[in-house]
Scaffold this active site. Structure first.
Site, PDB file in Angstrom:
ATOM      1  N   ARG A 164      15.429  17.070  27.000  1.00 28.12           N
ATOM      2  CA  ARG A 164      15.989  15.783  26.597  1.00 28.12           C
ATOM      3  C   ARG A 164      15.024  14.675  27.024  1.00 28.12           C
ATOM      4  O   ARG A 164      14.048  14.948  27.729  1.00 28.12           O
ATOM      5  CB  ARG A 164      17.378  15.564  27.196  1.00 28.12           C
ATOM      6  CG  ARG A 164      17.380  15.450  28.710  1.00 28.12           C
ATOM      7  CD  ARG A 164      18.763  15.082  29.229  1.00 28.12           C
ATOM      8  NE  ARG A 164      18.762  15.086  30.691  1.00 28.12           N
ATOM      9  CZ  ARG A 164      19.839  14.927  31.443  1.00 28.12           C
ATOM     10  NH1 ARG A 164      21.021  14.753  30.884  1.00 28.12           N
ATOM     11  NH2 ARG A 164      19.759  14.927  32.758  1.00 28.12           N
ATOM     12  N   ASN A 172      20.485   6.441  28.717  1.00 29.74           N
ATOM     13  CA  ASN A 172      21.030   7.167  29.867  1.00 29.74           C
ATOM     14  C   ASN A 172      19.953   7.351  30.919  1.00 29.74           C
ATOM     15  O   ASN A 172      18.851   7.815  30.612  1.00 29.74           O
ATOM     16  CB  ASN A 172      21.537   8.557  29.457  1.00 29.74           C
ATOM     17  CG  ASN A 172      22.327   9.233  30.569  1.00 29.74           C
ATOM     18  OD1 ASN A 172      23.397   8.755  30.940  1.00 29.74           O
ATOM     19  ND2 ASN A 172      21.796  10.288  31.130  1.00 29.74           N
ATOM     20  N   GLU A 173      20.250   6.987  32.136  1.00 29.49           N
ATOM     21  CA  GLU A 173      19.309   7.173  33.251  1.00 29.49           C
ATOM     22  C   GLU A 173      17.869   6.949  32.788  1.00 29.49           C
ATOM     23  O   GLU A 173      17.021   7.862  32.846  1.00 29.49           O
ATOM     24  CB  GLU A 173      19.488   8.558  33.877  1.00 29.49           C
ATOM     25  CG  GLU A 173      20.801   8.686  34.612  1.00 29.49           C
ATOM     26  CD  GLU A 173      20.885   9.925  35.502  1.00 29.49           C
ATOM     27  OE1 GLU A 173      20.081  10.853  35.325  1.00 29.49           O
ATOM     28  OE2 GLU A 173      21.762   9.955  36.375  1.00 29.49           O
ATOM     29  N   GLU A 226      28.526   8.314  37.675  1.00 28.22           N
ATOM     30  CA  GLU A 226      28.480   9.779  37.687  1.00 28.22           C
ATOM     31  C   GLU A 226      28.359  10.271  39.118  1.00 28.22           C
ATOM     32  O   GLU A 226      27.591   9.709  39.903  1.00 28.22           O
ATOM     33  CB  GLU A 226      27.216  10.304  36.993  1.00 28.22           C
ATOM     34  CG  GLU A 226      27.164  10.206  35.501  1.00 28.22           C
ATOM     35  CD  GLU A 226      25.845  10.784  34.973  1.00 28.22           C
ATOM     36  OE1 GLU A 226      25.266  11.671  35.629  1.00 28.22           O
ATOM     37  OE2 GLU A 226      25.404  10.325  33.914  1.00 28.22           O
ATOM     38  N   TRP A 242      21.118  21.749  39.529  1.00 24.77           N
ATOM     39  CA  TRP A 242      19.681  21.458  39.526  1.00 24.77           C
ATOM     40  C   TRP A 242      19.054  21.395  40.910  1.00 24.77           C
ATOM     41  O   TRP A 242      17.877  21.116  41.039  1.00 24.77           O
ATOM     42  CB  TRP A 242      19.407  20.165  38.753  1.00 24.77           C
ATOM     43  CG  TRP A 242      20.320  19.025  39.099  1.00 24.77           C
ATOM     44  CD1 TRP A 242      21.427  18.640  38.398  1.00 24.77           C
ATOM     45  CD2 TRP A 242      20.220  18.118  40.212  1.00 24.77           C
ATOM     46  NE1 TRP A 242      22.034  17.568  39.011  1.00 24.77           N
ATOM     47  CE2 TRP A 242      21.316  17.220  40.125  1.00 24.77           C
ATOM     48  CE3 TRP A 242      19.338  17.984  41.276  1.00 24.77           C
ATOM     49  CZ2 TRP A 242      21.537  16.205  41.064  1.00 24.77           C
ATOM     50  CZ3 TRP A 242      19.554  16.973  42.209  1.00 24.77           C
ATOM     51  CH2 TRP A 242      20.645  16.106  42.083  1.00 24.77           C
ATOM     52  N   GLU A 274      23.508  22.733  31.327  1.00 21.76           N
ATOM     53  CA  GLU A 274      24.354  22.237  32.413  1.00 21.76           C
ATOM     54  C   GLU A 274      25.679  22.977  32.521  1.00 21.76           C
ATOM     55  O   GLU A 274      26.636  22.467  33.087  1.00 21.76           O
ATOM     56  CB  GLU A 274      24.547  20.725  32.248  1.00 21.76           C
ATOM     57  CG  GLU A 274      23.200  20.030  32.373  1.00 21.76           C
ATOM     58  CD  GLU A 274      23.273  18.523  32.414  1.00 21.76           C
ATOM     59  OE1 GLU A 274      22.614  17.925  33.282  1.00 21.76           O
ATOM     60  OE2 GLU A 274      23.971  17.957  31.567  1.00 21.76           O
ATOM     61  N   LYS A 275      25.709  24.209  31.996  1.00 24.97           N
ATOM     62  CA  LYS A 275      26.985  24.938  32.002  1.00 24.97           C
ATOM     63  C   LYS A 275      27.423  25.339  33.410  1.00 24.97           C
ATOM     64  O   LYS A 275      28.593  25.594  33.637  1.00 24.97           O
ATOM     65  CB  LYS A 275      26.935  26.140  31.068  1.00 24.97           C
ATOM     66  CG  LYS A 275      25.864  27.162  31.364  1.00 24.97           C
ATOM     67  CD  LYS A 275      25.888  28.254  30.304  1.00 24.97           C
ATOM     68  CE  LYS A 275      24.691  29.184  30.419  1.00 24.97           C
ATOM     69  NZ  LYS A 275      23.404  28.503  30.112  1.00 24.97           N
ATOM     70  N   PHE A 276      26.477  25.387  34.358  1.00 25.19           N
ATOM     71  CA  PHE A 276      26.889  25.718  35.724  1.00 25.19           C
ATOM     72  C   PHE A 276      27.054  24.477  36.603  1.00 25.19           C
ATOM     73  O   PHE A 276      27.132  24.573  37.821  1.00 25.19           O
ATOM     74  CB  PHE A 276      25.913  26.727  36.344  1.00 25.19           C
ATOM     75  CG  PHE A 276      25.938  28.045  35.631  1.00 25.19           C
ATOM     76  CD1 PHE A 276      27.120  28.776  35.550  1.00 25.19           C
ATOM     77  CD2 PHE A 276      24.807  28.540  35.000  1.00 25.19           C
ATOM     78  CE1 PHE A 276      27.168  29.981  34.864  1.00 25.19           C
ATOM     79  CE2 PHE A 276      24.848  29.751  34.316  1.00 25.19           C
ATOM     80  CZ  PHE A 276      26.029  30.471  34.244  1.00 25.19           C
ATOM     81  N   HIS A 277      27.074  23.327  35.989  1.00 29.93           N
ATOM     82  CA  HIS A 277      27.334  22.070  36.704  1.00 29.93           C
ATOM     83  C   HIS A 277      28.841  21.858  36.692  1.00 29.93           C
ATOM     84  O   HIS A 277      29.480  21.958  35.640  1.00 29.93           O
ATOM     85  CB  HIS A 277      26.623  20.930  35.962  1.00 29.93           C
ATOM     86  CG  HIS A 277      26.562  19.639  36.708  1.00 29.93           C
ATOM     87  ND1 HIS A 277      27.684  18.912  37.037  1.00 29.93           N
ATOM     88  CD2 HIS A 277      25.505  18.929  37.170  1.00 29.93           C
ATOM     89  CE1 HIS A 277      27.306  17.806  37.670  1.00 29.93           C
ATOM     90  NE2 HIS A 277      25.997  17.796  37.765  1.00 29.93           N
TER      91      HIS A 277
END
Ligand code: GLA
Length: 669
Positions: free
Chosen positions: A116, A154-155, A313, A321, A361-364
């Site tokens: 991204r 974003n950021e 956030e 991460w 980001e599925k494990f976030h």
């Protein structure tokens, strides 16, 4: 209670919610989302941040149906939206058609599509596409009843704080031309007589790309300044479109204020944000990570100029991460959240609402976890919603501190440049060490930018204020004369804004104020520790300092500088200026800070608490005070306080127990 900065339209009480990415889910899940949000008391969600490729699947062809539906459903449920410009990640059709918008690293590597933020912020074509997308979003949703706040990109700078592309080179030249006016001025500022670096025209200048050896330090510093400004310029361009179409809607972007985010000078961004919004992630491996969290929260308040801000956030539990992603323990998410509120946040939000099934980001963690509702994470989401509802009266109240820490991004950038007395100095580490000493004493601090009028503070600390202009240095002298205890640490006041050394002995900009003159630095080698005369150790730094009016507070008890001053104090006007020309151990630093705090007459918010119990007060305009007590320790803490505890609705009358791991917020009487 009115707040000084605009507030998301129609959001009552404390804002609560998270990033909401409905484009990842089918209609039936989205229906359930709205129900669950209502159950949790969510009142604000950030939508469409990474939706560009879904909203515009092919150039100029839009698919807004799903987002219309989402916006309508949220509006109907009374949930407000922080709507993104959807520009944070250009779609593959754009980068494949126009690879020239991709960013380039220092060594010439082009960063590709597939992650991204694959864009060069100086690319005029990227800007054009991003402006168009922003306009489309504003025109379509500007009047939508769910719209409360604009979320620009974003950021900004998260993955690519520095772009070295040809677009960047061109923009950098323009920036330099505006800064210096003529090439002669630039040559002087950059000291180009050194190493045959003289430039004959601006066209010859490049970003500090990979070079055979150290790039010109002023070029490096100016490139850091330029890069921060360039990201802000992009924000402003998008912001201006939103402002033109929806002047009534406040606008922000999510910052990344922490002790780790180095490259954006957020103090210089503050005036362009209607509302300051921060993203903060706990360093899970750090046993006392709550201290760095508190620093980030105080810094967010500092960037907001003391006004309330929102936490845009953080995570309900683990992130994905860090090297090892620890899940949060019992009560930790609530403590993290309310520590931000205690330090001025009027909104608590998460990445993200529902945990993704696919993607990086599925494990976030998220507010709705993979495992569903029968989970501690979901129960935590519900409990936080109730807590924030109970804290509605706190909104708009402020934190007042008697200690200021001067934080300066250019000093951070420049103090860590190559070709220095030591490569081991880390600005953020110094900042956090000092911050921790105040934390351990229970003393709250404000984080302020260099150049702030700090005369109202009892104690002002400037850690490693390496790059400082004469006027900014004078601000600290004024504060000392007016009665503050001013503390300056090693490698401060060494160079001016152009990275030119102040001559005549270090620390040139503060020599008179401190009443000392250093003739040479003696940085310590790796593992080398010497002792101060209070018996504590010190590492990293020492210097050969002569007293020129100051008195000795600590001297070296051994090592090559045995007998030389390590910490000094100089009486100045109504106050004093302390010089800490060493890096004391944590124990030595706490004792030293204790002495300085006593000299300043500053007291903790609540005296006598265990060091892992955090106590902070917020002050409302009408005189009401809210005392936040966050017990990070494993034993109960009794606090002497009178009033009403807002989370439980119980009366606090005298000795009030805050259980291990728990939080209390007392509206004091
Ligand atoms: C940042 C981003 C989010 C998400 C989180 C994960 O804050 O803004 O999109 O990637 O990190 O921690």
């Amino acid at each position: 209670m009115t707040t000084a900065r605009p507030w998301p339209l129609g959001v009552e009480g404390i804002a609560y919610g998270g990033d909401y990415n409905p484009e990842q889910w089918p209609r039936e899940v989205r229906r359930e989302d709205v129900e669950l949000m209502r159950e949790a008391g969510v009142n604000l969600v950030s939508v469409a941040i990474f939706a560009w490729a879904t909203l515009e699947p092919r150039e100029g062809e839009y698919d807004f149906g799903w987002l219309d539906e989402v916006m309508d459903d949220l509006a109907e449920a009374g949930i407000k939206v922080a709507l993104a410009t959807a520009t944070a990640s250009p779609p593959p059709w754009l980068t494949s058609r126009h690879p020239e918008i991709l960013p380039v690293t220092e060594d010439g590597t082009v960063l590709g599509q597939g992650g991204r933020q694959a864009y060069a912020v100086s690319s005029p074509l990227l800007r054009e596409y991003a402006l168009r997308m922003t306009r489309v979003m504003a025109e379509r949703y500007g009047e939508h009843p769910a719209l409360a706040l604009w979320h620009v990109d974003n950021e900004l700078g998260c993955h690519v704080p520095h772009d070295f592309s040809d677009h960047a080179a061109l923009a950098f030249r323009g920036w330099l031309q505006r800064r210096y006016g003529s090439i002669e001025e630039l040559n002087h500022a950059w000291g180009t007589a050194f190493w045959s670096q003289r430039y004959d025209s601006f066209e010859e200048i490049l970003p500090p790309r990979a070079a055979p050896t150290y790039a010109n330090p002023t070029q490096q510093l100016d490139f850091a300044r330029f890069s921060s400004d360039e990201l802000l310029t992009h924000y402003r361009a998008l912001r201006d479109v939103l402002r033109e179409i929806t002047p009534q809607v406040p606008i922000t972007t999510n910052l990344m204020l922490s002790s780790a985010t180095k490259w954006m000078d957020y103090f210089s961004w503050a005036d362009d944000l209607d509302l300051v919004a921060n993203d903060h992630y706990l360093i899970a491996a750090e046993p006392r990570g709550q201290i760095e969290l508190a620093l980030a929260a105080d810094l967010s308040r500092g960037v907001a100029g003391g006004d309330p801000w929102i936490l845009m956030e953080h995570s309900t539990s683990a992130v994905n991460w860090q090297p090892r992603n620890r899940a949060k323990g019992r009560g930790e998410m609530l403590r993290n959240s309310l520590s931000h509120v205690a330090r001025g946040a009027d909104g608590i939000m998460f990445f993200q609402w529902r945990q993704s099934r696919a993607g990086a980001e599925k494990f976030h963690s998220a507010m709705v976890p993979h495992a569903g509702r029968d989970t501690d994470v979901w129960r935590g989401t519900l409990a936080l919603g109730r807590a924030l509802e109970a804290l509605a009266p706190v909104r708009g109240s402020r934190v007042l501190s008697r200690v200021a820490i001067v934080m300066d991004y250019p000093s951070w950038w420049a103090s860590e440049l190559d070709s220095h007395p030591t490569q081991a100095l880390r600005y953020s580490e110094e900042l956090l060490r000092w911050y921790t000493a105040f934390w351990d004493l229970g003393i709250g601090v404000d984080m302020v930018p260099a150049g702030t009028d700090v005369t109202g503070y009892e104690l002002v600390l400037a850690p490693t204020l390496y790059t400082v202009g004469e006027q900014d240095a004078e601000r600290l002298a004024e504060a000392a004369r007016a009665g503050s205890q001013v503390v300056i640490t090693f490698f401060s006041g060494i160079v001016d804004e152009n990275e030119h050394v102040y001559l005549g002995g270090y620390p040139g900009a503060f020599r008179d104020l401190l009443g000392v003159r250093t003739e040479e630095f003696h940085p310590l080698l790796e593992g080398e520790v010497h002792h101060l005369d209070d018996g504590t150790g010190a590492d990293l730094w020492s210097e050969k300092t002569h007293l020129e009016g100051a008195e000795v507070v600590r001297s070296w008890a051994d090592g090559p500088l045995h007998g030389w001053p390590a910490v000094t104090r100089h009486a100045v006007g109504e106050g004093a200026a302390w010089y800490v020309a060493a890096r004391p151990s944590a124990e030595g630093l706490e004792a030293l800070v204790g002495e300085i705090v006593a000299a300043a007459g500053v007291e903790p918010a609540v005296p006598g608490l265990h060091r892992d119990v955090e106590a902070v007060r917020r002050f409302a305009e009408d005189g009401t005070t809210y005392l936040f007590v966050l017990n990070h320790s494993d034993r109960d803490q009794v606090v002497q306080v009178n009033g009403r505890e807002l989370l439980t609705g119980t009366e606090a009358d005298g000795a009030f127990t805050v259980h291990a791991g728990a939080v209390a917020v007392i509206q004091e009487s």
